[in-house]
Write an enzyme that holds these catalytic residues in place. Structure first.
Site, PDB file in Angstrom:
ATOM      1  CE  LYS A  13      -3.949  -1.684   2.754  1.00 13.68           C
ATOM      2  NZ  LYS A  13      -4.785  -1.345   3.925  1.00 13.68           N
ATOM      3  CG  ASP A  70     -10.413  -1.883   6.133  1.00 20.28           C
ATOM      4  OD1 ASP A  70      -9.359  -2.416   6.546  1.00 20.28           O
ATOM      5  OD2 ASP A  70     -11.506  -2.473   6.157  1.00 20.28           O
ATOM      6  CB  SER A  71      -8.445  -2.177   0.559  1.00 20.54           C
ATOM      7  OG  SER A  71      -7.199  -2.459   1.166  1.00 20.54           O
ATOM      8  N   GLY A 152      -0.894  -9.344  -1.680  1.00 20.66           N
ATOM      9  CA  GLY A 152      -2.202  -9.921  -1.373  1.00 20.66           C
ATOM     10  C   GLY A 152      -2.718 -10.852  -2.455  1.00 20.66           C
ATOM     11  CE1 TYR A 153      -7.146 -13.634  -0.703  1.00 19.23           C
ATOM     12  CE2 TYR A 153      -7.093 -11.347   0.040  1.00 19.23           C
ATOM     13  CZ  TYR A 153      -7.302 -12.687   0.290  1.00 19.23           C
ATOM     14  OH  TYR A 153      -7.674 -13.093   1.560  1.00 19.23           O
ATOM     15  CG  ASP A 154      -2.379  -7.265  -6.493  1.00 19.63           C
ATOM     16  OD1 ASP A 154      -3.555  -6.945  -6.738  1.00 19.63           O
ATOM     17  OD2 ASP A 154      -1.566  -6.497  -5.947  1.00 19.63           O
ATOM     18  CG  HIS A 179      -8.887  -1.641  -4.896  1.00 20.97           C
ATOM     19  ND1 HIS A 179      -7.851  -2.077  -5.684  1.00 20.97           N
ATOM     20  CD2 HIS A 179      -8.618  -2.114  -3.654  1.00 20.97           C
ATOM     21  CE1 HIS A 179      -7.020  -2.803  -4.958  1.00 20.97           C
ATOM     22  NE2 HIS A 179      -7.469  -2.838  -3.727  1.00 20.97           N
ATOM     23  NE  ARG A 180      -4.401   0.378  -1.060  1.00 23.00           N
ATOM     24  CZ  ARG A 180      -4.512  -0.885  -1.475  1.00 23.00           C
ATOM     25  NH1 ARG A 180      -3.934  -1.290  -2.586  1.00 23.00           N
ATOM     26  NH2 ARG A 180      -5.198  -1.755  -0.769  1.00 23.00           N
TER      27      ARG A 180
HETATM   28  P1  ITT Z   1      -3.065  -2.074   7.149  1.00 22.25           P
HETATM   29  O1  ITT Z   1      -4.329  -2.388   7.932  1.00 22.25           O
HETATM   30  O2  ITT Z   1      -1.859  -1.919   8.027  1.00 22.25           O
HETATM   31  O3  ITT Z   1      -3.259  -0.938   6.204  1.00 22.25           O
HETATM   32  P2  ITT Z   1      -3.608  -4.615   5.857  1.00 22.25           P
HETATM   33  O4  ITT Z   1      -2.886  -5.421   4.824  1.00 22.25           O
HETATM   34  O5  ITT Z   1      -4.022  -5.324   7.122  1.00 22.25           O
HETATM   35  O6  ITT Z   1      -2.712  -3.342   6.204  1.00 22.25           O
HETATM   36  P3  ITT Z   1      -6.381  -4.184   5.248  1.00 22.25           P
HETATM   37  O7  ITT Z   1      -6.824  -4.369   6.662  1.00 22.25           O
HETATM   38  O8  ITT Z   1      -6.997  -3.066   4.448  1.00 22.25           O
HETATM   39  O9  ITT Z   1      -4.821  -3.937   5.168  1.00 22.25           O
HETATM   40  O10 ITT Z   1      -6.572  -5.571   4.491  1.00 22.25           O
HETATM   41  C1  ITT Z   1      -6.548  -5.571   3.131  1.00 22.25           C
HETATM   42  C2  ITT Z   1      -6.271  -6.958   2.613  1.00 22.25           C
HETATM   43  O11 ITT Z   1      -7.050  -7.141   1.416  1.00 22.25           O
HETATM   44  C3  ITT Z   1      -4.819  -7.097   2.209  1.00 22.25           C
HETATM   45  O12 ITT Z   1      -4.013  -7.617   3.241  1.00 22.25           O
HETATM   46  C4  ITT Z   1      -4.903  -8.011   0.995  1.00 22.25           C
HETATM   47  O13 ITT Z   1      -4.990  -9.336   1.425  1.00 22.25           O
HETATM   48  C5  ITT Z   1      -6.242  -7.604   0.365  1.00 22.25           C
HETATM   49  N1  ITT Z   1      -6.027  -6.501  -0.589  1.00 22.25           N
HETATM   50  C6  ITT Z   1      -6.405  -5.195  -0.451  1.00 22.25           C
HETATM   51  N2  ITT Z   1      -5.991  -4.456  -1.485  1.00 22.25           N
HETATM   52  C7  ITT Z   1      -5.327  -5.290  -2.297  1.00 22.25           C
HETATM   53  C8  ITT Z   1      -4.629  -5.111  -3.511  1.00 22.25           C
HETATM   54  O14 ITT Z   1      -4.496  -3.921  -4.082  1.00 22.25           O
HETATM   55  N3  ITT Z   1      -4.077  -6.190  -4.062  1.00 22.25           N
HETATM   56  C9  ITT Z   1      -4.162  -7.398  -3.494  1.00 22.25           C
HETATM   57  N4  ITT Z   1      -4.769  -7.652  -2.332  1.00 22.25           N
HETATM   58  C10 ITT Z   1      -5.356  -6.602  -1.729  1.00 22.25           C
END
Ligand code: ITT
Length: 197
Positions: A13, A70-71, A152-154, A179-180
């Site tokens: 992120k 949050d994503s 992540g799921y990319d 999305h971000r």
């Molecule tokens: P922070 O809370 O510290 O920001 P986090 O990874 O825990 O980090 P989130 O609570 O927003 O963040 O969880 C988002 C999860 O969703 C992330 O860990 C990935 O598994 C998935 N995700 C979100 N955006 C993504 C992206 O752009 N590409 C791939 N996976 C994504």
């Protein structure tokens, strides 16, 4: 140059949002640059609630304007899961690989295409009113991970109209559609209007 904290511990992120703010009059400070960072309990029921929780707690701790996001991944055949639990789908400290495996396991038995979307709520807080924005990108989940970019799921996500997964797209390409990127480009405009740099 103004400083805004980006309340995340996710290096993926940080890379993406730094790229969006690179020509702006704002320098982003990540949580890795700060000491005594409090634990953030993400107990909101929605992405927006969790984004606000992150921004508010960190603003209140350091007194510096803060953004959070949050994503997650919303999969149609799984009734919207993993949703707000995307980061911990395979357990509290699950790795990206474990979460990807769990996703494929849950989708086993469902016919393709597996329609899905990535969603992101971003929030900014400086003690006044919250600023918030939202972005999403539609696509589908494929069976075999492809690509080492992103996080992540990319590697399992094929954005609509693309033949490359988000894990195969470069940072610049992902930031054209993600999305971000959508949520933070909108938030950036709102911040500029609100603080009149
Ligand atoms: P922070 O809370 O510290 O920001 P986090 O990874 O825990 O980090 P989130 O609570 O927003 O963040 O969880 C988002 C999860 O969703 C992330 O860990 C990935 O598994 C998935 N995700 C979100 N955006 C993504 C992206 O752009 N590409 C791939 N996976 C994504």
């Amino acid at each position: 140059m103004r400083e805004i904290i980006f309340a995340t511990k996710n290096p993926g992120k940080i890379r993406e949002v730094n790229d969006i703010f690179k020509n702006s009059p704002i320098r982003l400070v990540s949580l890795f640059e700060l000491s005594n960072v409090p634990e953030i309990i993400e107990d909101g029921l929605t992405f927006e609630e969790n984004a606000k929780i992150k921004a508010e707690l960190i603003f209140k701790t350091y007194g510096i304007p803060t953004m959070g996001d949050d994503s997650g991944l919303v999969v149609e055949q799984l009734d919207g899961r993993p949703g707000v639990f995307s980061a911990r789908y395979a357990g509290e400290s699950a790795t990206d690989e474990e979460n990807n495996e769990r996703l494929l396991y849950e989708l086993d038995g469902f016919s393709e295409p597996h329609h899905a979307k990535f969603v992101c709520s971003s929030a900014y807080f400086d003690g006044g009113k919250f600023l918030t924005a939202y972005g999403e990108v539609k696509g589908r989940i494929i069976k075999m991970p492809r690509g080492k970019n992103g996080f992540g799921y990319d590697p399992l996500f094929l954005p609509e109209g693309y033949t490359l997964t988000s894990g195969e797209l470069s940072l610049e390409e992902k930031n054209k559609i993600s999305h971000r990127a959508i949520a933070f480009k909108k938030l950036y405009s709102l911040i500029l209007k609100a603080i009149i740099i």
